[in-house]
Design an enzyme around this catalytic site. Structure first.
Site, short mmCIF file in Angstrom:
data_model
loop_
_atom_site.label_atom_id
_atom_site.label_comp_id
_atom_site.label_asym_id
_atom_site.label_seq_id
_atom_site.Cartn_x
_atom_site.Cartn_y
_atom_site.Cartn_z
CE LYS A 25 -17.02 -11.96 3.47
NZ LYS A 25 -16.04 -11.00 2.96
CG ASN A 26 -16.71 -11.97 -0.97
OD1 ASN A 26 -16.73 -11.37 0.11
ND2 ASN A 26 -15.80 -12.88 -1.29
CB CYS A 119 -5.04 -8.07 5.52
SG CYS A 119 -6.58 -8.84 5.89
NE ARG A 124 -7.22 -9.32 0.90
CZ ARG A 124 -8.42 -9.59 1.40
NH1 ARG A 124 -8.59 -9.72 2.68
NH2 ARG A 124 -9.44 -9.72 0.60
CG ASP A 309 -12.71 -16.34 -0.32
OD1 ASP A 309 -11.53 -16.03 -0.05
OD2 ASP A 309 -13.57 -15.51 -0.65
NE ARG A 401 -14.48 -9.67 8.47
CZ ARG A 401 -13.40 -9.62 7.72
NH1 ARG A 401 -12.23 -9.94 8.24
NH2 ARG A 401 -13.47 -9.26 6.47
C1 UD1 Z 1 -11.89 -10.68 -3.07
C2 UD1 Z 1 -12.81 -11.33 -2.04
C3 UD1 Z 1 -12.03 -12.35 -1.23
C4 UD1 Z 1 -11.38 -13.36 -2.16
C5 UD1 Z 1 -10.55 -12.66 -3.25
C6 UD1 Z 1 -10.00 -13.62 -4.29
C7 UD1 Z 1 -14.42 -9.62 -1.50
C8 UD1 Z 1 -14.95 -8.64 -0.49
N1 UD1 Z 1 -13.33 -10.29 -1.15
O1 UD1 Z 1 -10.86 -10.03 -2.34
O2 UD1 Z 1 -12.96 -13.01 -0.35
O3 UD1 Z 1 -10.51 -14.18 -1.40
O4 UD1 Z 1 -11.36 -11.69 -3.93
O5 UD1 Z 1 -11.04 -14.34 -4.88
O6 UD1 Z 1 -14.99 -9.79 -2.56
N2 UD1 Z 1 -3.72 -7.43 -5.70
C9 UD1 Z 1 -2.68 -6.54 -5.88
N3 UD1 Z 1 -2.97 -5.21 -6.04
C10 UD1 Z 1 -4.26 -4.74 -6.02
C11 UD1 Z 1 -5.31 -5.66 -5.85
C12 UD1 Z 1 -5.02 -6.99 -5.68
O7 UD1 Z 1 -1.51 -6.93 -5.90
O8 UD1 Z 1 -4.45 -3.53 -6.18
C13 UD1 Z 1 -3.43 -8.86 -5.51
C14 UD1 Z 1 -3.80 -9.35 -4.10
O9 UD1 Z 1 -2.80 -9.10 -3.16
C15 UD1 Z 1 -4.02 -10.82 -4.34
C16 UD1 Z 1 -4.59 -10.86 -5.77
O10 UD1 Z 1 -4.27 -9.61 -6.36
O11 UD1 Z 1 -2.79 -11.50 -4.32
C17 UD1 Z 1 -6.07 -11.07 -5.83
O12 UD1 Z 1 -6.73 -10.21 -4.94
P1 UD1 Z 1 -8.20 -9.62 -5.22
O13 UD1 Z 1 -8.85 -10.43 -6.27
O14 UD1 Z 1 -8.09 -8.17 -5.43
O15 UD1 Z 1 -8.91 -9.90 -3.83
P2 UD1 Z 1 -9.93 -8.96 -3.09
O16 UD1 Z 1 -10.76 -8.21 -4.05
O17 UD1 Z 1 -9.23 -8.20 -2.00
#
Ligand code: UD1
Length: 420
Positions: A25-26, A119, A124, A309, A401
């Protein structure tokens, strides 16, 4: 997403047999977004039939692409783009819709998106994504719940991520492949799905080096052209099915898996006393017939650390294994909501902030639960397979999902499971 459906499991059956792992999925979601960058048709194989992928295809259709699915093959014709707004309803339905913003800014130099809602697993925010787009020359206004992004000339830039964010790394890559000049992403996330996205983009004509390391360098090109591409196997679905087998003390053979990306999880299962053998690069056999013992500490971390995850499904397994496990969740601040639901089955879990202490018990007893989020819901399925009597998991839409044919896969290896 259907919240009316529930998954019913009569626990206690030892699982045995083979499961073919779905496409990731990711990986599928950012690659579906990346299709927007191409001038000609993209064909994706092994694209999982998931409600999240349906939502991504609906976004592509809204933007003017012609999308078709036949089984696990998706074709996208992105030659004409007619819009640059990601529908608010879809931003709410799937938070990772934000991944389309990089592709739209890359291709159309404009994008309108609504702020993704709060969320289930944490705040996030998307501040890293927006700061990077600004650094690349995009103006962003934030009014009435909408972000309007616009640029006359998207330029390569040196970007240092404060945290190795998966989504931000992917979004910047999507914007940078068609930007003028070179973009460097420092402290880039190193997850296998980023490597898969880079492989796809490279096949379309992009110039990317370093994907899978902490420094990704993208040299902008003028145009990208569609290609045929097969999505990598899903390492979290693989981990989930292995937990299903292990909690019932059964044996599972996974085919079409990606052993390398699943390694951080497989080593924990081995540490717990499961016999794990891999065959070639894509099959793994796991046997949990020996007495299992709880791992002492599980600390989630960015790849190649233990994946956040897989934390919920492993927690379900640990709740039914002798010994105490301390979980430390370092990625998301609110990722233990499944713990309260598992407690309804008799699991002994104490949560304090980012730490959860799980004391394994010999018996869980079936109860009515509510899925709290995708992976939390999967954890309830794992625990339900072990619990005496019937476990009913409401809000099953969360689970669909991310898991293709979960009921059929588990039935195929001997589970008593049905959707009601
Ligand atoms: C992706 C995965 C999700 C997985 C996560 C961590 C997808 C669709 N989803 O989510 O399944 O759990 O990686 O491996 O691929 N953060 C900020 N600011 C930002 C972006 C992120 O503070 O602009 C923080 C987030 O709140 C979190 C951390 O960074 O604490 C990591 O998040 P991130 O790696 O961005 O997760 P996703 O890409 O949303």
């Amino acid at each position: 997403m259907s919240f009316k459906q529930a998954i019913c499991i009569r626990g206690g059956k030892q699982l045995e047999g083979e499961i073919t792992v779905q496409g990731a999925k990711n990986s599928a979601l950012p690659i579906l977004a990346a299709a927007l960058l191409c001038k000609t048709q993209v064909t994706l194989y092994n694209c999982p039939r998931l409600t999240d992928c349906d939502a991504a295809m609906r976004i592509l259709t809204t933007l003017g692409c012609n999308c078709r699915r036949e089984g696990n093959c998706v074709t996208i014709n992105p030659s004409v783009i007619t819009g640059t707004a990601i529908p608010a309803a879809l931003m709410r339905e799937m938070r990772s819709s934000v991944i389309f913003s990089g592709a739209l800014i890359g291709r159309e130099k404009a994008c309108r998106l609504s702020l993704p809602g709060g969320c289930e697993i944490g705040a996030r925010p998307i501040d890293f994504h927006l700061a990077a787009f600004r650094k690349m020359g995009t103006e962003i206004t934030d009014e009435h719940g909408y972000l309007d992004c616009r640029t006359n000339k998207l330029c390569g830039a040196v970007i240092r991520l404060p945290l190795a964010s998966v989504g931000a790394t992917e979004n910047i890559m999507l914007a940078a492949v068609l930007a003028d000049g070179v973009t460097e992403i420092h402290n880039a996330a190193r997850e296998p799905e980023i490597v898969d996205l880079a492989r796809f983009l490279t096949k379309c004509g992009a110039k990317i080096s370093g994907a899978g390391s902490g420094l990704v360098v993208i040299e902008g090109v003028k145009e990208l052209y569609g290609c045929d591409y097969s999505i990598m196997p899903d390492r979290i679905a693989a981990a989930t099915y292995l937990c299903c087998g292990a909690i019932t003390r059964g044996e599972i053979m996974l085919s079409k898996a990606d052993i390398r990306s699943a390694e951080p999880f497989l080593s924990v299962l081995e540490q717990m006393g499961c016999s794990v053998y891999s065959f070639g690069e894509d099959s793994v056999y796991m046997n949990a017939r020996k007495k299992l013992k709880a791992p002492s500490v599980i600390r989630t971390a960015v790849h190649p650390g233990f994946p956040t995850d897989a934390q919920p499904v492993l927690m379900a397994l640990c709740s039914a294994v002798q010994g105490t496990t301390i979980f430390v969740e370092t990625i998301f601040e609110n990722r233990y909501r499944h713990a309260c639901e598992l407690a309804r089955l008799g699991a002994k879990i104490n949560v304090e902030g980012r730490v959860a202490v799980v004391e394994g018990t010999e018996r869980l007893s079936g109860a009515e639960l509510m899925a709290t989020d995708l992976r939390g819901g999967a954890a309830m399925v794992v625990a339900g397979l072990f619990a005496d009597g019937t476990t009913k998991i409401g809000n099953a839409g969360y689970i669909y999902r991310g898991y293709e044919d979960i009921e059929a896969h588990l039935k195929g290896v001997g589970a008593d499971i049905k959707t009601v």
